[in-house]
Design a protein around this motif. Structure first.
Motif, PDB file in Angstrom:
ATOM      1  N   LEU A  69       0.833  -1.197   0.000  1.00 25.86           N
ATOM      2  CA  LEU A  69       0.000   0.000   0.000  1.00 25.86           C
ATOM      3  C   LEU A  69       0.871   1.251   0.000  1.00 25.86           C
ATOM      4  N   GLY A  70       1.950   1.223   0.781  1.00 24.65           N
ATOM      5  CA  GLY A  70       2.869   2.363   0.790  1.00 24.65           C
ATOM      6  C   GLY A  70       3.562   2.547  -0.543  1.00 24.65           C
ATOM      7  N   LYS A  71       3.928   1.433  -1.188  1.00 17.89           N
ATOM      8  CA  LYS A  71       4.559   1.515  -2.501  1.00 17.89           C
ATOM      9  C   LYS A  71       3.625   2.152  -3.520  1.00 17.89           C
ATOM     10  N   ALA A  72       2.331   1.868  -3.386  1.00 19.03           N
ATOM     11  CA  ALA A  72       1.369   2.421  -4.328  1.00 19.03           C
ATOM     12  C   ALA A  72       1.070   3.886  -4.035  1.00 19.03           C
ATOM     13  N   ALA A  73       0.991   4.242  -2.750  1.00 15.69           N
ATOM     14  CA  ALA A  73       0.513   5.574  -2.389  1.00 15.69           C
ATOM     15  C   ALA A  73       1.604   6.646  -2.396  1.00 15.69           C
ATOM     16  N   LEU A  74       2.745   6.377  -1.771  1.00 12.81           N
ATOM     17  CA  LEU A  74       3.719   7.446  -1.566  1.00 12.81           C
ATOM     18  C   LEU A  74       4.395   7.907  -2.861  1.00 12.81           C
ATOM     19  N   PRO A  75       4.790   7.017  -3.792  1.00 10.82           N
ATOM     20  CA  PRO A  75       5.324   7.521  -5.059  1.00 10.82           C
ATOM     21  C   PRO A  75       4.317   8.357  -5.835  1.00 10.82           C
ATOM     22  N   ALA A  76       3.042   7.932  -5.849  1.00 14.99           N
ATOM     23  CA  ALA A  76       2.020   8.697  -6.557  1.00 14.99           C
ATOM     24  C   ALA A  76       1.815  10.061  -5.895  1.00 14.99           C
ATOM     25  N   LEU A  77       1.792  10.093  -4.563  1.00 19.37           N
ATOM     26  CA  LEU A  77       1.646  11.354  -3.848  1.00 19.37           C
ATOM     27  C   LEU A  77       2.825  12.279  -4.131  1.00 19.37           C
ATOM     28  N   THR A  78       4.027  11.723  -4.131  1.00 23.73           N
ATOM     29  CA  THR A  78       5.213  12.534  -4.403  1.00 23.73           C
ATOM     30  C   THR A  78       5.162  13.118  -5.808  1.00 23.73           C
ATOM     31  N   ALA A  79       4.728  12.314  -6.780  1.00 25.23           N
ATOM     32  CA  ALA A  79       4.620  12.813  -8.152  1.00 25.23           C
ATOM     33  C   ALA A  79       3.636  13.973  -8.243  1.00 25.23           C
ATOM     34  N   MET A  80       2.550  13.888  -7.494  1.00 22.96           N
ATOM     35  CA  MET A  80       1.578  14.979  -7.497  1.00 22.96           C
ATOM     36  C   MET A  80       2.127  16.220  -6.807  1.00 22.96           C
ATOM     37  N   LEU A  81       2.878  16.030  -5.733  1.00 19.36           N
ATOM     38  CA  LEU A  81       3.494  17.170  -5.057  1.00 19.36           C
ATOM     39  C   LEU A  81       4.473  17.902  -5.965  1.00 19.36           C
ATOM     40  N   LEU A  82       5.133  17.150  -6.841  1.00 17.63           N
ATOM     41  CA  LEU A  82       6.116  17.761  -7.739  1.00 17.63           C
ATOM     42  C   LEU A  82       5.471  18.702  -8.748  1.00 17.63           C
TER      43      LEU A  82
ATOM     44  N   PRO B 164       3.122  13.423 -13.194  1.00 19.28           N
ATOM     45  CA  PRO B 164       1.980  12.787 -12.509  1.00 19.28           C
ATOM     46  C   PRO B 164       1.572  11.464 -13.159  1.00 19.28           C
ATOM     47  N   THR B 165       1.621  11.412 -14.494  1.00 18.21           N
ATOM     48  CA  THR B 165       1.277  10.168 -15.181  1.00 18.21           C
ATOM     49  C   THR B 165       2.248   9.053 -14.817  1.00 18.21           C
ATOM     50  N   SER B 166       3.539   9.395 -14.745  1.00 16.65           N
ATOM     51  CA  SER B 166       4.534   8.399 -14.355  1.00 16.65           C
ATOM     52  C   SER B 166       4.291   7.917 -12.934  1.00 16.65           C
ATOM     53  N   GLY B 167       3.919   8.846 -12.044  1.00 15.74           N
ATOM     54  CA  GLY B 167       3.630   8.449 -10.670  1.00 15.74           C
ATOM     55  C   GLY B 167       2.448   7.498 -10.588  1.00 15.74           C
ATOM     56  N   VAL B 168       1.399   7.785 -11.348  1.00 17.84           N
ATOM     57  CA  VAL B 168       0.232   6.904 -11.372  1.00 17.84           C
ATOM     58  C   VAL B 168       0.605   5.545 -11.972  1.00 17.84           C
ATOM     59  N   ALA B 169       1.426   5.566 -13.020  1.00 11.57           N
ATOM     60  CA  ALA B 169       1.846   4.314 -13.649  1.00 11.57           C
ATOM     61  C   ALA B 169       2.632   3.442 -12.677  1.00 11.57           C
ATOM     62  N   LEU B 170       3.541   4.062 -11.909  1.00 10.93           N
ATOM     63  CA  LEU B 170       4.281   3.309 -10.897  1.00 10.93           C
ATOM     64  C   LEU B 170       3.337   2.741  -9.843  1.00 10.93           C
TER      65      LEU B 170
END
Length: 407
Positions: free
Chosen positions: A161-174, A259-265
Protein backbone atom coordinates in the motif's frame (compact mmCIF):
# COMPACT_ATOMS: atom_id res chain seq x y z
CA UNK A 1 24.27 -15.82 12.77
CA UNK A 2 22.42 -17.99 15.25
CA UNK A 3 21.33 -14.87 17.11
CA UNK A 4 19.32 -13.68 14.14
CA UNK A 5 16.20 -15.43 15.36
CA UNK A 6 15.02 -12.10 16.75
CA UNK A 7 14.50 -10.83 13.26
CA UNK A 8 12.55 -13.35 11.23
CA UNK A 9 9.15 -14.85 10.90
CA UNK A 10 9.77 -18.33 12.20
CA UNK A 11 10.75 -17.23 15.66
CA UNK A 12 7.43 -17.47 17.60
CA UNK A 13 7.92 -21.12 18.43
CA UNK A 14 11.40 -20.39 19.78
CA UNK A 15 10.29 -18.71 22.97
CA UNK A 16 7.20 -17.35 24.69
CA UNK A 17 6.26 -13.80 23.69
CA UNK A 18 6.17 -11.04 26.28
CA UNK A 19 2.86 -10.64 28.06
CA UNK A 20 2.97 -6.88 27.55
CA UNK A 21 3.19 -7.34 23.82
CA UNK A 22 0.49 -10.00 23.74
CA UNK A 23 -1.95 -7.68 25.58
CA UNK A 24 -1.94 -5.26 22.64
CA UNK A 25 -1.42 -7.35 19.48
CA UNK A 26 -3.68 -5.22 17.31
CA UNK A 27 -1.80 -2.07 18.26
CA UNK A 28 1.43 -3.82 17.36
CA UNK A 29 0.03 -4.85 13.97
CA UNK A 30 -1.39 -1.39 13.26
CA UNK A 31 1.85 0.39 14.22
CA UNK A 32 4.11 -1.95 12.27
CA UNK A 33 1.75 -1.89 9.28
CA UNK A 34 1.81 1.90 9.09
CA UNK A 35 5.56 1.82 9.55
CA UNK A 36 5.94 -0.77 6.77
CA UNK A 37 3.84 1.34 4.39
CA UNK A 38 6.02 4.37 5.11
CA UNK A 39 9.34 2.60 4.63
CA UNK A 40 8.34 0.78 1.47
CA UNK A 41 6.99 4.07 0.16
CA UNK A 42 10.29 5.73 1.04
CA UNK A 43 12.14 3.02 -0.85
CA UNK A 44 10.12 3.27 -4.05
CA UNK A 45 9.43 7.00 -4.32
CA UNK A 46 13.07 7.26 -5.43
CA UNK A 47 11.98 5.94 -8.84
CA UNK A 48 9.76 9.02 -9.31
CA UNK A 49 12.68 11.31 -8.44
CA UNK A 50 15.30 9.75 -10.73
CA UNK A 51 14.34 11.80 -13.81
CA UNK A 52 14.21 14.95 -11.66
CA UNK A 53 17.69 14.29 -10.26
CA UNK A 54 19.00 13.56 -13.74
CA UNK A 55 17.88 17.00 -14.89
CA UNK A 56 19.04 18.73 -11.69
CA UNK A 57 22.51 17.19 -11.44
CA UNK A 58 23.14 16.05 -15.07
CA UNK A 59 23.58 12.43 -13.95
CA UNK A 60 24.23 9.45 -16.21
CA UNK A 61 22.08 6.34 -15.92
CA UNK A 62 24.93 4.66 -14.09
CA UNK A 63 25.11 7.39 -11.44
CA UNK A 64 21.33 7.40 -11.10
CA UNK A 65 21.48 3.68 -10.43
CA UNK A 66 24.21 4.30 -7.84
CA UNK A 67 21.87 6.76 -6.07
CA UNK A 68 19.19 4.09 -5.98
CA UNK A 69 21.70 1.46 -4.92
CA UNK A 70 23.03 3.52 -2.01
CA UNK A 71 19.63 3.41 -0.32
CA UNK A 72 19.00 -0.28 -0.98
CA UNK A 73 22.59 -1.22 -0.13
CA UNK A 74 22.47 0.45 3.28
CA UNK A 75 19.10 -1.15 3.99
CA UNK A 76 20.27 -4.62 2.97
CA UNK A 77 23.71 -4.52 4.57
CA UNK A 78 22.55 -3.42 8.00
CA UNK A 79 19.67 -5.88 8.56
CA UNK A 80 21.86 -8.54 10.17
CA UNK A 81 23.60 -6.08 12.56
CA UNK A 82 20.18 -4.63 13.45
CA UNK A 83 18.93 -8.12 14.33
CA UNK A 84 21.86 -8.57 16.69
CA UNK A 85 21.37 -5.13 18.21
CA UNK A 86 17.75 -6.04 18.94
CA UNK A 87 19.03 -8.61 21.46
CA UNK A 88 20.20 -5.71 23.63
CA UNK A 89 17.68 -2.96 22.90
CA UNK A 90 13.88 -3.16 22.77
CA UNK A 91 12.72 -3.58 19.16
CA UNK A 92 10.15 -0.80 19.55
CA UNK A 93 12.90 1.70 20.34
CA UNK A 94 14.98 0.56 17.38
CA UNK A 95 11.98 0.79 15.05
CA UNK A 96 11.19 4.34 16.17
CA UNK A 97 14.83 5.42 15.90
CA UNK A 98 15.16 3.77 12.48
CA UNK A 99 12.07 5.57 11.19
CA UNK A 100 13.39 8.84 12.58
CA UNK A 101 16.72 8.25 10.83
CA UNK A 102 14.99 7.40 7.54
CA UNK A 103 13.02 10.64 7.74
CA UNK A 104 16.16 12.60 8.60
CA UNK A 105 17.80 11.19 5.48
CA UNK A 106 15.06 12.69 3.32
CA UNK A 107 15.43 16.01 5.13
CA UNK A 108 19.12 15.96 4.23
CA UNK A 109 18.27 14.97 0.65
CA UNK A 110 15.97 17.97 0.35
CA UNK A 111 18.72 20.24 1.66
CA UNK A 112 21.52 18.69 -0.43
CA UNK A 113 23.41 20.97 -2.77
CA UNK A 114 25.04 18.34 -4.95
CA UNK A 115 25.22 14.71 -5.89
CA UNK A 116 27.60 13.83 -3.03
CA UNK A 117 25.26 15.27 -0.43
CA UNK A 118 22.32 13.53 -2.06
CA UNK A 119 24.14 10.19 -1.99
CA UNK A 120 25.05 10.57 1.68
CA UNK A 121 21.45 11.49 2.50
CA UNK A 122 20.17 8.36 0.78
CA UNK A 123 22.69 6.28 2.72
CA UNK A 124 21.32 7.74 5.97
CA UNK A 125 17.72 7.08 4.98
CA UNK A 126 18.49 3.53 3.84
CA UNK A 127 20.28 2.83 7.12
CA UNK A 128 17.13 3.90 8.97
CA UNK A 129 14.98 1.60 6.85
CA UNK A 130 17.21 -1.39 7.67
CA UNK A 131 15.38 -1.74 11.00
CA UNK A 132 11.97 -2.21 9.43
CA UNK A 133 11.77 -5.71 7.94
CA UNK A 134 13.56 -7.81 10.59
CA UNK A 135 12.25 -6.01 13.67
CA UNK A 136 8.67 -5.34 12.61
CA UNK A 137 8.10 -8.91 11.42
CA UNK A 138 9.54 -10.13 14.71
CA UNK A 139 7.25 -7.79 16.65
CA UNK A 140 4.14 -9.12 14.89
CA UNK A 141 5.30 -12.70 15.37
CA UNK A 142 5.85 -12.21 19.07
CA UNK A 143 2.55 -10.37 19.51
CA UNK A 144 0.43 -13.10 17.89
CA UNK A 145 2.49 -16.21 18.63
CA UNK A 146 1.29 -19.29 16.77
CA UNK A 147 -1.57 -17.29 15.24
CA UNK A 148 0.84 -14.89 13.50
CA UNK A 149 0.53 -16.18 9.91
CA UNK A 150 -2.57 -14.10 9.08
CA UNK A 151 -1.37 -10.90 10.78
CA UNK A 152 2.00 -11.25 9.07
CA UNK A 153 0.17 -11.38 5.74
CA UNK A 154 -1.58 -8.12 6.62
CA UNK A 155 1.76 -6.62 7.66
CA UNK A 156 3.39 -7.62 4.36
CA UNK A 157 0.46 -6.26 2.34
CA UNK A 158 0.69 -2.90 4.11
CA UNK A 159 4.10 -2.36 2.53
CA UNK A 160 2.58 -2.63 -0.93
CA UNK A 161 0.00 0.00 0.00
CA UNK A 162 2.87 2.36 0.79
CA UNK A 163 4.56 1.51 -2.50
CA UNK A 164 1.37 2.42 -4.33
CA UNK A 165 0.51 5.57 -2.39
CA UNK A 166 3.72 7.45 -1.57
CA UNK A 167 5.32 7.52 -5.06
CA UNK A 168 2.02 8.70 -6.56
CA UNK A 169 1.65 11.35 -3.85
CA UNK A 170 5.21 12.53 -4.40
CA UNK A 171 4.62 12.81 -8.15
CA UNK A 172 1.58 14.98 -7.50
CA UNK A 173 3.49 17.17 -5.06
CA UNK A 174 6.12 17.76 -7.74
CA UNK A 175 3.45 19.50 -9.83
CA UNK A 176 2.90 22.23 -7.24
CA UNK A 177 6.30 22.50 -5.53
CA UNK A 178 9.99 21.76 -5.97
CA UNK A 179 11.32 18.28 -5.31
CA UNK A 180 13.22 19.64 -2.30
CA UNK A 181 10.07 20.91 -0.62
CA UNK A 182 8.25 17.69 -1.53
CA UNK A 183 10.93 15.66 0.26
CA UNK A 184 10.61 17.81 3.37
CA UNK A 185 6.89 17.00 3.48
CA UNK A 186 7.65 13.31 2.95
CA UNK A 187 10.14 13.50 5.81
CA UNK A 188 7.50 15.07 8.04
CA UNK A 189 5.35 11.97 7.52
CA UNK A 190 8.24 9.88 8.79
CA UNK A 191 8.66 12.02 11.87
CA UNK A 192 4.97 11.60 12.68
CA UNK A 193 5.15 7.81 12.22
CA UNK A 194 8.24 7.63 14.45
CA UNK A 195 6.36 9.58 17.12
CA UNK A 196 3.38 7.22 16.85
CA UNK A 197 5.68 4.21 17.24
CA UNK A 198 7.27 5.69 20.33
CA UNK A 199 3.97 6.66 21.99
CA UNK A 200 1.43 4.05 20.85
CA UNK A 201 3.23 0.81 19.98
CA UNK A 202 3.50 -1.73 22.82
CA UNK A 203 6.98 -2.76 23.90
CA UNK A 204 8.44 -5.59 21.87
CA UNK A 205 11.13 -6.67 24.30
CA UNK A 206 14.70 -7.64 23.55
CA UNK A 207 15.40 -10.36 21.02
CA UNK A 208 16.16 -13.86 22.09
CA UNK A 209 18.23 -16.73 20.87
CA UNK A 210 16.67 -20.08 20.14
CA UNK A 211 17.08 -22.29 23.18
CA UNK A 212 15.37 -25.49 22.18
CA UNK A 213 17.68 -28.44 21.75
CA UNK A 214 17.92 -29.82 18.26
CA UNK A 215 20.00 -32.57 16.84
CA UNK A 216 22.44 -32.20 14.01
CA UNK A 217 20.41 -34.63 11.94
CA UNK A 218 19.10 -32.96 8.80
CA UNK A 219 21.58 -30.09 9.05
CA UNK A 220 22.49 -30.49 5.41
CA UNK A 221 18.97 -31.20 4.21
CA UNK A 222 17.98 -29.12 1.25
CA UNK A 223 21.27 -27.19 1.14
CA UNK A 224 21.62 -27.60 -2.63
CA UNK A 225 17.98 -26.71 -3.11
CA UNK A 226 18.33 -23.61 -1.00
CA UNK A 227 21.27 -22.48 -3.12
CA UNK A 228 19.14 -22.69 -6.28
CA UNK A 229 16.28 -20.95 -4.47
CA UNK A 230 18.57 -18.12 -3.37
CA UNK A 231 19.97 -17.77 -6.90
CA UNK A 232 16.44 -17.49 -8.29
CA UNK A 233 15.55 -14.92 -5.62
CA UNK A 234 18.63 -12.82 -6.41
CA UNK A 235 17.93 -12.79 -10.16
CA UNK A 236 14.21 -12.15 -9.61
CA UNK A 237 15.03 -9.14 -7.44
CA UNK A 238 17.50 -7.93 -10.08
CA UNK A 239 14.82 -8.06 -12.77
CA UNK A 240 12.32 -6.18 -10.63
CA UNK A 241 14.69 -3.39 -9.54
CA UNK A 242 16.34 -3.09 -12.94
CA UNK A 243 13.03 -2.67 -14.76
CA UNK A 244 11.67 -0.18 -12.22
CA UNK A 245 14.82 1.92 -12.54
CA UNK A 246 14.17 2.46 -16.26
CA UNK A 247 10.36 2.58 -16.22
CA UNK A 248 10.07 6.36 -15.50
CA UNK A 249 12.42 7.07 -18.41
CA UNK A 250 10.57 4.74 -20.76
CA UNK A 251 7.29 6.45 -19.87
CA UNK A 252 8.85 9.89 -20.27
CA UNK A 253 10.11 8.99 -23.73
CA UNK A 254 6.59 7.88 -24.64
CA UNK A 255 5.30 11.33 -23.62
CA UNK A 256 4.19 10.76 -20.00
CA UNK A 257 4.17 13.68 -17.55
CA UNK A 258 5.47 13.34 -14.00
CA UNK A 259 1.98 12.79 -12.51
CA UNK A 260 1.28 10.17 -15.18
CA UNK A 261 4.53 8.40 -14.35
CA UNK A 262 3.63 8.45 -10.67
CA UNK A 263 0.23 6.90 -11.37
CA UNK A 264 1.85 4.31 -13.65
CA UNK A 265 4.28 3.31 -10.90
CA UNK A 266 1.38 3.08 -8.47
CA UNK A 267 -0.36 0.70 -10.90
CA UNK A 268 2.74 -1.51 -10.97
CA UNK A 269 2.86 -1.62 -7.18
CA UNK A 270 -0.88 -2.29 -6.85
CA UNK A 271 -0.43 -5.17 -9.26
CA UNK A 272 2.53 -6.30 -7.17
CA UNK A 273 0.37 -6.39 -4.05
CA UNK A 274 -2.19 -8.50 -5.89
CA UNK A 275 0.62 -10.72 -7.15
CA UNK A 276 1.72 -11.61 -3.63
CA UNK A 277 -1.71 -13.02 -2.87
CA UNK A 278 -2.51 -14.47 -6.29
CA UNK A 279 0.77 -16.27 -6.85
CA UNK A 280 0.92 -17.58 -3.30
CA UNK A 281 -2.50 -19.12 -3.88
CA UNK A 282 -1.46 -20.31 -7.33
CA UNK A 283 1.71 -21.93 -5.99
CA UNK A 284 -0.36 -24.04 -3.60
CA UNK A 285 -2.48 -25.36 -6.47
CA UNK A 286 -0.16 -25.82 -9.42
CA UNK A 287 3.17 -26.05 -7.60
CA UNK A 288 6.19 -23.85 -7.06
CA UNK A 289 8.02 -24.63 -10.30
CA UNK A 290 5.05 -24.10 -12.62
CA UNK A 291 4.26 -20.85 -10.86
CA UNK A 292 7.84 -19.58 -11.18
CA UNK A 293 7.94 -20.52 -14.87
CA UNK A 294 4.62 -18.73 -15.40
CA UNK A 295 5.61 -15.55 -13.58
CA UNK A 296 9.08 -15.25 -15.08
CA UNK A 297 7.89 -16.02 -18.60
CA UNK A 298 5.06 -13.54 -18.14
CA UNK A 299 7.47 -10.95 -16.77
CA UNK A 300 9.73 -11.22 -19.82
CA UNK A 301 6.82 -11.01 -22.26
CA UNK A 302 5.21 -8.03 -20.54
CA UNK A 303 8.49 -6.09 -20.23
CA UNK A 304 8.94 -6.46 -23.99
CA UNK A 305 5.31 -5.37 -24.45
CA UNK A 306 5.92 -2.19 -22.44
CA UNK A 307 8.94 -1.45 -24.65
CA UNK A 308 7.03 -1.66 -27.94
CA UNK A 309 3.55 -0.40 -27.01
CA UNK A 310 2.46 3.28 -27.09
CA UNK A 311 1.96 5.10 -23.79
CA UNK A 312 -1.68 4.25 -22.97
CA UNK A 313 -1.54 0.53 -23.85
CA UNK A 314 1.79 0.28 -22.01
CA UNK A 315 0.23 1.75 -18.88
CA UNK A 316 -2.73 -0.62 -19.18
CA UNK A 317 -0.50 -3.70 -19.00
CA UNK A 318 1.52 -2.40 -16.02
CA UNK A 319 -0.76 -3.85 -13.29
CA UNK A 320 -0.46 -7.33 -14.82
CA UNK A 321 3.30 -6.83 -15.10
CA UNK A 322 3.30 -5.90 -11.41
CA UNK A 323 1.57 -9.21 -10.62
CA UNK A 324 4.30 -11.11 -12.45
CA UNK A 325 7.17 -9.03 -11.03
CA UNK A 326 6.12 -9.60 -7.41
CA UNK A 327 4.48 -13.00 -7.79
CA UNK A 328 7.68 -15.03 -7.84
CA UNK A 329 8.93 -13.56 -4.57
CA UNK A 330 5.85 -14.69 -2.64
CA UNK A 331 6.31 -18.27 -3.87
CA UNK A 332 10.04 -18.30 -3.13
CA UNK A 333 9.60 -16.90 0.36
CA UNK A 334 7.14 -19.62 1.31
CA UNK A 335 9.55 -22.30 0.03
CA UNK A 336 12.47 -21.29 2.27
CA UNK A 337 11.41 -23.42 5.30
CA UNK A 338 10.96 -26.52 3.14
CA UNK A 339 14.58 -26.41 2.00
CA UNK A 340 16.19 -25.88 5.41
CA UNK A 341 16.31 -27.77 8.68
CA UNK A 342 13.96 -26.37 11.34
CA UNK A 343 16.79 -25.05 13.53
CA UNK A 344 18.34 -23.25 10.55
CA UNK A 345 15.20 -21.49 9.31
CA UNK A 346 16.16 -18.16 10.88
CA UNK A 347 19.59 -18.27 9.27
CA UNK A 348 18.04 -19.15 5.93
CA UNK A 349 15.63 -16.22 6.06
CA UNK A 350 18.48 -13.91 7.06
CA UNK A 351 20.53 -15.01 4.07
CA UNK A 352 17.52 -14.87 1.75
CA UNK A 353 16.58 -11.31 2.83
CA UNK A 354 20.15 -10.07 2.55
CA UNK A 355 20.73 -11.74 -0.82
CA UNK A 356 17.57 -10.50 -2.49
CA UNK A 357 17.68 -6.97 -1.10
CA UNK A 358 21.41 -6.77 -1.81
CA UNK A 359 20.68 -7.80 -5.38
CA UNK A 360 18.11 -5.03 -5.54
CA UNK A 361 20.86 -2.58 -4.58
CA UNK A 362 23.52 -3.84 -6.98
CA UNK A 363 21.44 -4.75 -10.03
CA UNK A 364 20.30 -1.18 -10.85
CA UNK A 365 23.95 -0.12 -10.99
CA UNK A 366 24.72 -2.91 -13.47
CA UNK A 367 21.68 -2.14 -15.61
CA UNK A 368 22.36 1.59 -15.31
CA UNK A 369 25.85 1.15 -16.75
CA UNK A 370 24.30 -0.98 -19.47
CA UNK A 371 21.86 1.85 -20.12
CA UNK A 372 24.73 4.31 -20.54
CA UNK A 373 26.38 1.96 -23.05
CA UNK A 374 23.36 0.71 -25.00
CA UNK A 375 20.50 3.03 -24.09
CA UNK A 376 17.53 2.49 -21.76
CA UNK A 377 15.53 0.40 -24.24
CA UNK A 378 18.16 -2.30 -24.68
CA UNK A 379 19.05 -2.22 -20.98
CA UNK A 380 15.39 -2.82 -20.15
CA UNK A 381 15.29 -5.66 -22.67
CA UNK A 382 18.22 -7.16 -20.75
CA UNK A 383 16.00 -7.40 -17.67
CA UNK A 384 13.56 -9.50 -19.72
CA UNK A 385 16.43 -11.80 -20.73
CA UNK A 386 17.39 -12.13 -17.06
CA UNK A 387 13.83 -13.19 -16.23
CA UNK A 388 14.01 -15.91 -18.86
CA UNK A 389 17.36 -17.06 -17.43
CA UNK A 390 15.54 -17.93 -14.19
CA UNK A 391 13.50 -20.67 -15.91
CA UNK A 392 16.31 -23.26 -16.17
CA UNK A 393 17.27 -22.56 -12.55
CA UNK A 394 13.69 -23.32 -11.55
CA UNK A 395 13.94 -26.68 -13.29
CA UNK A 396 17.14 -27.41 -11.35
CA UNK A 397 15.31 -26.53 -8.12
CA UNK A 398 12.51 -28.98 -8.90
CA UNK A 399 14.46 -32.08 -7.79
CA UNK A 400 14.86 -30.61 -4.29
CA UNK A 401 11.16 -30.01 -3.68
CA UNK A 402 8.57 -32.43 -2.43
CA UNK A 403 6.21 -33.78 -5.04
CA UNK A 404 3.38 -31.55 -3.92
CA UNK A 405 5.45 -28.38 -4.36
CA UNK A 406 7.36 -29.43 -7.47
CA UNK A 407 4.46 -29.83 -9.89
Amino acid sequence: MANLSSGFLSQPQAAAPDEGTLSKPRRTLAATGINHALHDGYTDLIYVLLPVWQAEFALSYGLLAVMRGLYSGAMAGLQIPVGRLAERIDGKILLALGTLLAALGYVLAGLSGGVVGLGLALLVSGAGSSTQHPLASAAVSRAYGKAARGPLGIYNFSGDLGKAALPALTAMLLVVMSWRHALLLVALMGLLVALCLALLMPAVGKGFAQKSAVTAQGTHAGRGGFSWLLAIGILDSAVRMGFLTFLPFLLRDKGASLPTSGVALAMVFIGGAAGKFTCGWLGERIGTIRTVLLTEGGTAALILAVLVLPLIPAIIVLPLLGVMLNGTSSVLYGTVPELTSPHRTERAFALFYTGTIGSGAIAPVFYGLLGDALGPTLATAATAVTALAICPLALLLASHLSDGRRA
